[in-house]
Motif scaffolding. Sequence first.
Motif: not given
Lengths: 131, 236
Positions: A62-63, A67, A81
Amino acid sequence: MASSLENLETQLEMFIENVRQIHIIVSDFQPQSQNVLNQKLQALVHGLQEVDKLKSHVQDVHVPLEVFDYIDQGRNPQLYTKDCIEKALAKNEQVKGKIDAYRKFKANMLVELSRTFPNELNKYRALRGDE
Amino acid sequence: MMGDQFRKVEQYSPKSSPRGARSPVVSRQDSSGTLKTTILLGKNPSIVPSGPFYLLKEPPVESELTGATNLMTYYGLEHSYSKFSGKKLKEQLSSFLPTLPGVIDSPGLQDNSSLRSVIEKPPIGGKELLPLTSVQLDGFRLHPGPLPEQYRYTNTVPIKKHKNKHKKHKHKEGGLPSQETTITDTANDTHEKKHKKQKRHDEDKERKKRKKEKKRKKQKHSPEHSGGLTPSQHSS
């Protein structure tokens, strides 16, 4: 998990490299390059097939959508991050501070209440047991 | 006055209580924190609390994991934290993906290459990917010669950042001489530059050395410096 991601990364890198080479071939095309170009085009299809095969191995990755915003703006996604970690740490510290403050408040309150209402507090303690 | 009080008590009789016709005498789990009292009638009516008072709400169930724990340690993210907190990260995307060719630091919306657009308008998929037939390949038969100006774009690849690990791809499948030569040229260039820098650095060092020696010689011959010891040296 890590290996499937690495595989995908390698495949994508190879695909990009193939596209780059096609770009060089076509930017100043020579008739004798036609065969090489055809091979590269087939390699392109093969590359897409390989990437498609790896699709199932990374289904559970899962992104965060944010991002993508970083990448779309030409920014280093590691900054996301970093921001996340820093925010999480700050929030963690804040909540810990609150919990500690409430603990102190409870202890102080019990002390003060037992001074002012000793009998009631004794009853309270007897009922609570664990206090 | 007294009658009023009694009437009021009657108003809160179980029949009209919001809980329906349940008798308050019937014991039940009380988590609402209501105040249980005993009302004594007679000559001196009084209200005596008979149950736990409202402070004795059932405490909330304590969860095992709260913000009081160091969550970074709990989830084993200390390594990631120390990795990102210490160093200053470079802003550009190209510093994260140094091996990618082309200009990737410009906004994706400019050249319609944003990842957002892939999510918003997913490409047509689901069809099987098949190799191109010879007829299909005929469509890719190109005219010899360079591309028209508008289709040419300067390929500013951050070559110096290429890692050795990724270089292996470049030599695959009959390498392309034009690009390769540029790569080696730039590599040589940087090497030469480094060499020049080193040379200059060495020269500077030598000059400084000479200056120092001159100074020392001067001091030796000056009347103040007669070869005697300084007070601090005396004491030791």
